[in-house]
Scaffold this active site. Structure first.
Site, short mmCIF file in Angstrom:
data_model
loop_
_atom_site.label_atom_id
_atom_site.label_comp_id
_atom_site.label_asym_id
_atom_site.label_seq_id
_atom_site.Cartn_x
_atom_site.Cartn_y
_atom_site.Cartn_z
N SER A 94 0.80 -1.23 0.00
CA SER A 94 0.00 0.00 0.00
C SER A 94 0.82 1.27 0.00
CB SER A 94 -0.93 0.02 1.22
OG SER A 94 -2.03 -0.79 0.96
N THR A 103 0.06 1.67 4.63
CA THR A 103 0.01 3.11 4.33
C THR A 103 0.55 3.83 5.55
OG1 THR A 103 -1.88 2.99 2.92
CG2 THR A 103 -1.56 5.07 4.04
N THR A 138 1.14 6.95 0.42
CA THR A 138 0.29 5.80 0.12
C THR A 138 0.22 5.53 -1.38
OG1 THR A 138 -1.92 4.89 0.52
CG2 THR A 138 -1.83 7.18 -0.14
N ARG A 152 -7.88 8.43 -9.45
CA ARG A 152 -8.45 8.64 -8.11
C ARG A 152 -7.36 9.11 -7.13
NH1 ARG A 152 -7.46 6.74 -2.66
NH2 ARG A 152 -9.40 6.76 -1.52
N VAL A 153 -7.67 10.13 -6.36
CA VAL A 153 -6.78 10.59 -5.30
C VAL A 153 -7.56 10.55 -3.99
CG1 VAL A 153 -5.54 12.60 -4.40
CG2 VAL A 153 -5.40 12.05 -6.83
N GLY A 154 -6.94 10.04 -2.96
CA GLY A 154 -7.61 9.97 -1.66
C GLY A 154 -7.23 11.13 -0.76
N THR A 201 -5.67 7.23 8.17
CA THR A 201 -5.60 6.11 7.25
C THR A 201 -7.01 5.55 7.08
OG1 THR A 201 -4.49 4.01 6.75
CG2 THR A 201 -5.09 4.40 9.05
N GLY A 202 -7.21 4.79 6.03
CA GLY A 202 -8.54 4.24 5.79
C GLY A 202 -9.16 4.84 4.55
N GLY A 249 -10.22 7.09 2.16
CA GLY A 249 -9.91 8.50 2.00
C GLY A 249 -11.10 9.37 1.67
N1 ASP Z 1 -6.29 6.85 2.98
C1 ASP Z 1 -5.76 6.20 1.83
C2 ASP Z 1 -6.54 6.60 0.64
O1 ASP Z 1 -7.74 6.69 0.70
C3 ASP Z 1 -5.78 4.75 1.94
C4 ASP Z 1 -5.04 4.23 3.08
O2 ASP Z 1 -4.97 4.77 4.15
O3 ASP Z 1 -4.46 3.20 2.85
O4 ASP Z 1 -5.95 6.74 -0.40
#
Ligand code: ASP
Length: 333
Positions: A91, A193, A211, A221-223, A244-245, A247
């Site tokens: 990741s 990440t 990440t 796509r951008v988080g 994290t998680g 986005g």
């Molecule tokens: N937050 C990141 C995203 O949405 C993903 C992650 O934390 O692994 O791109």
């Protein structure tokens, strides 16, 4: 007599003026020292390194960097760089899982103690996006470079283009294509990440987040990770937060900025992270299907974290001890 007194006074006046000037200097020095001492007392927990997920090698590298006398920001770069270079981590950096078209695209950002920010979004072929983000911050008039421009900038700075799609990630993608149903998988897509917050021994805070984003995302796509206020926010007067998680959910609630503002209002890092997670839980009907976790650090060097579900871990390096912890979580599945 009068004249002597006048001369004395005049002389005293001159001396007085210079004494006053030096007194003022001395006074501002004293004030500075008092302020510094106050900061030192506040930061009895400093230095401290905290990161998302189980990334002990990364936190150890950040700690060692601080021990060498590097800045908090450089420690973030050195720490996160370890995971970016780890081809087994799927990741972040090399080995990151690709988008639906099989392209590994990376997002990263940094913030320093002055509130300066730099980021790269959707950058391909460069293993260390966090180091490039620092250069965007320091060496360009901009704060974000995206896509091909970010890659070109990195190459101009001496970074080597390399194929980031490892065999393991390629076969994961090929496997995924057989069913091709995109769904976030709690804690799976997120592992490795890195969001990292560092306070040096003087209480100076910097942070970074890097990440490859969600596995098998749509192209382009951008988080949240590289977006200021969402994946990361640092205010050296108050503290810092990183996420994290999923986005999309962090972005909609400007999560990291929210956590820092809640700490400004007096909440502890734990309380602030919990409140930011609860904003998402209360707004998103489908919170059962995704994970979000926050970590935070305040100016006293206290750390905190909270996530929606079980499974999130954090790594902290403090007082010479490098350990992972399981934060509190909401989890009403
Ligand atoms: N937050 C990141 C995203 O949405 C993903 C992650 O934390 O692994 O791109």
């Amino acid at each position: 007599m009068k004249r002597r007194k006048f001369i004395q006074n005049a002389a005293l006046g001159t001396v007085g003026a210079s004494t006053l000037a030096s007194a003022l200097v001395a006074c501002s020095d004293t004030e500075k020292k008092t302020k510094a001492a106050a900061i030192d007392t506040q930061n009895k927990n400093a230095p401290v390194v905290i990161a998302t997920w189980d990334v002990k090698d990364a936190t150890a590298a950040a700690w060692q960097s601080l021990e060498k006398g590097n800045s908090a920001l450089q420690a973030v770069i050195d720490g996160c760089g370890v995971e970016e270079a780890n081809a087994d981590g799927q990741s972040v950096g090399i080995g990151g899982l690709p988008d639906r078209d099989g392209r590994v695209t990376l997002d990263a950002c940094v913030m320093n103690e002055h509130g300066d920010y730099g980021a790269v979004l959707c950058m391909e072929n460069i293993k260390h996006p966090i180091a490039v983000a620092k250069m965007v911050m320091e060496d360009t008039p901009h704060v974000i470079l995206a896509g091909v421009g970010a890659e070109q900038f990195a190459v101009s700075k001496g970074f080597k283009r390399e194929n980031l799609l490892t065999e393991a990630s390629k076969s994961g993608w090929e496997e995924w294509k057989k069913t091709a149903q995109y769904e976030p998988i709690i804690n799976i897509e997120n592992h490795d990440t890195i969001g990292m917050l560092v306070m040096d021994k003087n209480g100076t805070i910097s942070g970074g987040c890097t990440t490859s984003g969600l596995a098998f995302k749509m192209a382009g796509r951008v988080g949240d990770s590289a977006v200021i206020g969402s994946g990361l926010f640092v205010d050296n007067e108050i503290g810092a937060c990183t996420a994290t998680g999923l986005g999309e959910e962090v972005l909609k609630t400007v999560g990291s900025y929210l956590v820092v503002e809640l700490m400004r209002q007096g909440k502890s890092p734990d309380q602030a992270c919990k409140e930011a997670v609860m904003r998402i839980v209360n707004k998103s009907k489908n919170y059962k299907n995704f994970q979000v976790g926050y970590i935070a650090l305040n100016k006293k060097g206290e750390t905190g974290s909270y996530s929606i579900h079980d499974g999130f871990v954090t790594t902290t390096y403090k007082n010479g001890i490098n350990e992972t912890k399981k934060p509190e979580y909401f989890d009403k599945l």
